[in-house]
Design a protein around this motif. Structure first.
Motif: not given
Lengths: 112, 114
Positions: A9, A36, A38, A89, A100, A102-105, B33, B35, B40-43, B103
């Motif tokens: 995490q 990605y 960010q 991500f 897409l 996505f994972g939780t980052g 899109y 989002y 903790g939840m991402g996108l 994207q």
């Protein structure tokens, strides 16, 4: 149900070190795996992507390693720099779709 | 090219109020899109539009509606805001087919629902 699981995490790395972020997926229909990046206060931006027909893709200091049999892929950042500090991500998408998952980052902090 | 633009940048709402988040892209992309990003939840995908005139639900559509006004614009509406909708909202666009799935994201809208 998290279709793409990402770890860790958060990650703290010293300048010059190697940062490694891992992702795992279950759905064998996935055929496109982007990462990605960010920065705080910004939207995510594509960093690097791979398809399952190759096991590794390298762009500068960033490398994706892909293990199709294990259904895992990882991002390696070589010679990590303070400017790499960001949230990363992983994601996946299925053939013939443009959505897409996505994972939780992972929040990466690189200290001088 | 401005890319993907979003308005407003910040918004504070009271529970039960409504608002529309605006998104526009100048890249002639077919797909757009919405989002939401939570710690903790991402996108998580709320809604998407594969082309002008079509919209489909994503992972978390409850409490939201969308309109693909034309090829450039895709709006997200909260009819009756709830504290659980406090989040950062991102709009994105892309231009399939295969090989061009990148994207492109806007700068986000930070929404606080009290």
């Amino acid at each position: 149900q998290q279709q793409v699981k990402q770890s860790p995490q958060s990650l703290i790395v010293q300048k010059g070190g190697i940062s490694i972020i891992n992702c795992a997926y279950e759905n064998t229909a996935f055929d496109y795996f982007p990462w990605y990046q960010q920065f705080p206060g910004k939207g995510p931006a594509l960093l690097i992507a791979i398809r399952p027909d190759v096991s590794e893709k390298k762009e500068g200091r960033f490398t994706i390693s892909f293990n199709k049999s294990a259904k895992q892929f990882s991002l390696h950042i070589m010679d990590s720099q303070p400017g790499d500090s960001a949230t990363y991500f992983c994601a996946a998408s299925k053939r013939n779709t443009d959505k897409l998952i996505f994972g939780t980052g992972t929040r990466l902090q690189v200290f001088p | 090219n401005a890319g993907v633009t979003q308005t407003p940048k910040f918004q504070v709402l009271k529970t039960g109020q409504s608002m529309t988040l605006q998104c526009a892209q100048d890249m002639n992309h077919n797909s757009m899109y919405w989002y939401r990003q939570d710690p903790g939840m991402g996108l998580r995908l709320i809604y998407y539009s594969a082309s002008e005139g079509t919209t489909d639900k994503g992972e978390v559509p409850n409490g939201y509606n969308v309109s693909r006004l034309n090829k450039r614009e895709f709006s997200l509406r909260l009819e009756s805001a709830a504290p659980s909708q406090t989040s950062v909202y991102f709009c994105a666009s892309s231009h399939p087919p295969r090989g061009q799935e990148t994207q492109y994201f806007g700068p986000g809208t930070r929404l606080l629902v009290l």
